[in-house]
Design a protein around this motif. Sequence first.
Motif, PDB file in Angstrom:
ATOM      1  N   ALA A 106       4.425   4.769   6.110  1.00 29.35           N
ATOM      2  CA  ALA A 106       4.444   3.424   5.532  1.00 29.35           C
ATOM      3  C   ALA A 106       5.741   2.705   5.886  1.00 29.35           C
ATOM      4  O   ALA A 106       5.741   1.508   6.219  1.00 29.35           O
ATOM      5  CB  ALA A 106       4.269   3.503   4.022  1.00 29.35           C
ATOM      6  N   LEU A 107       6.865   3.429   5.824  1.00 30.23           N
ATOM      7  CA  LEU A 107       8.153   2.832   6.164  1.00 30.23           C
ATOM      8  C   LEU A 107       8.196   2.375   7.622  1.00 30.23           C
ATOM      9  O   LEU A 107       8.653   1.264   7.932  1.00 30.23           O
ATOM     10  CB  LEU A 107       9.276   3.833   5.884  1.00 30.23           C
ATOM     11  N   GLN A 108       7.706   3.214   8.519  1.00 35.65           N
ATOM     12  CA  GLN A 108       7.731   2.857   9.930  1.00 35.65           C
ATOM     13  C   GLN A 108       6.850   1.638  10.206  1.00 35.65           C
ATOM     14  O   GLN A 108       7.193   0.783  11.038  1.00 35.65           O
ATOM     15  CB  GLN A 108       7.285   4.046  10.789  1.00 35.65           C
ATOM     16  N   ARG A 109       5.722   1.533   9.508  1.00 44.91           N
ATOM     17  CA  ARG A 109       4.859   0.355   9.683  1.00 44.91           C
ATOM     18  C   ARG A 109       5.578  -0.919   9.237  1.00 44.91           C
ATOM     19  O   ARG A 109       5.479  -1.970   9.888  1.00 44.91           O
ATOM     20  CB  ARG A 109       3.554   0.533   8.897  1.00 44.91           C
ATOM     21  N   VAL A 110       6.301  -0.821   8.138  1.00 43.32           N
ATOM     22  CA  VAL A 110       7.012  -1.990   7.613  1.00 43.32           C
ATOM     23  C   VAL A 110       8.114  -2.422   8.579  1.00 43.32           C
ATOM     24  O   VAL A 110       8.269  -3.618   8.880  1.00 43.32           O
ATOM     25  CB  VAL A 110       7.604  -1.668   6.224  1.00 43.32           C
ATOM     26  N   LEU A 111       8.896  -1.470   9.083  1.00 44.10           N
ATOM     27  CA  LEU A 111       9.980  -1.809  10.006  1.00 44.10           C
ATOM     28  C   LEU A 111       9.431  -2.365  11.321  1.00 44.10           C
ATOM     29  O   LEU A 111       9.993  -3.312  11.891  1.00 44.10           O
ATOM     30  CB  LEU A 111      10.847  -0.577  10.262  1.00 44.10           C
ATOM     31  N   ALA A 112       8.321  -1.792  11.780  1.00 47.03           N
ATOM     32  CA  ALA A 112       7.710  -2.295  13.010  1.00 47.03           C
ATOM     33  C   ALA A 112       7.186  -3.719  12.811  1.00 47.03           C
ATOM     34  O   ALA A 112       7.332  -4.585  13.695  1.00 47.03           O
ATOM     35  CB  ALA A 112       6.581  -1.369  13.445  1.00 47.03           C
TER      36      ALA A 112
END
Length: 515
Positions: A106-112
């Motif tokens: 979820a974190l990586q999706r948000v940063l991307a």
Amino acid sequence: MFETELKFQVPAPRWAALHKAVATTTAVKTRLQAMYVETPGHDLAAAGLALRLRKEGRVWVQTLKGRGDGLMQRLEHEVRLPPLPARSGLPQVDPARHDGTPAGQALQRVLAAAREAGRSDTLQVLYRTDIQRLHRRVRHGGAVVEIALDQGAIHAGADTAAPLMLPVAEIEFELISGPPQALAALAARWAARFDLWWDVRTKSERGFRLALGLARVPATRAQPQVLPAGGLAPALASMLQAALAQALPNLAELAGAPADTPAAPEHLHQLRVALRRLRTALVLLGDWAPEPAAALTLETRWREVFNALGAARDADVLASTWMPRLQAAGAPALSGPPAQNAGDVTALLREHRVTVLLLDTLAFSLDLSQPAAPPAPGAETPEAAPGPASARAVLRRAWRRAWADARKFDEAPVEQQHRARKRLKRLRYVLEFLTPWLPARSLRRYQRALRRALEALGEHNDLQTARAHFAGQTPTDPQAWFAVGWLAAQDGPSRERAVQALARLKARKRPWLKR
């Protein structure tokens, strides 16, 4: 993984007694110093994520938390960092430490998404916490629970001359192992003993708001219902938990408001909507529980709290709707509703009886969520009532009761008109609960007509409440007769609008009828 915990605010007069109860010989003291990071565009908070680096005694732990069920569960992943070399400074936050986990994904999706939108994904410290924690573990009802008493502060702001600070005085109950019902039961005992009130706002939420200067966030509204498979009792559990998930954030905004914070009529309205939905499920669907009497007992306990909140809501409507209309009509100076309602609501919602009732309702729903015990060898397996058929039976009964009061609305006394509105509201909410089991097209059309009817009945009811308020003032304030007369003149048109809206509703095809 998920963490399962309940958190409560501690009234200042009860702190010493509560501290003494936690501080047994097995209790441990730990200083927790944390820094929470965020992107410049606040992308993590928008996605319901909180990323922190916390020093727990001498150990550094990086923790990522995500959204949960709004009650007691929240997505969490934490990583203990290896010891740092001497005089090496603070460790750096590294999102990659959570790779391969649901929270990390979820974190990586948000940063991307931030990068794709042209925003910076750089993580910077937004606020900090410094907490002294006193904690120990206890056993209760077959569960192991960690009790943590936290005292300290949240700090934010770059201005060292005028830093922002929010004190923290709260207690958490975290389920280590065992049934979640035991966690709710234990928390209820402590809430009753030490006057605790349930606050679903996390430290990260409070810190974010402190850093941005947000006194309040928007009111929480009901979300579309998803009914689980597995029978009628789990479906009822889902409905109750959905109502609690709407009620608790609004309750926290009202109960946690400082004395100088303006009133929040929309939060009060949405809290009452949530409680009405809760009571509707208990009354109309209580037969789906293994012990229907327990559902009715809970509803009876909720009635007193709901009615107390209704007085504050009526005062809000009078002040925001009818007073301006009367002034526009040339009314003389009139006495409005009492000004202390906001404080009354805050005091009511901080009462431990409200918290205990919330926890008892949660425990009841958790019991309903449990899978049914297998039948004894040789016994007949009871056939579960199919969901759609049970839904249609409930809706038929709800409609008959509502229409018994609504069909002669223009001739009915005020009490019957009010009862018709309440029963139609119950029909509306149970329709929303049972949406997955009903035909979509006819349901949408019917719900539209039902909402319009309720709007007309609601305005008519508010008109009668305003008339009663000013009629009660006439013995001591003759100017109130202007309001009584002007409002009486609105009665006929208001009643006619309600009758027409009800006629249009009756003409609509009811979505629970078989084709």
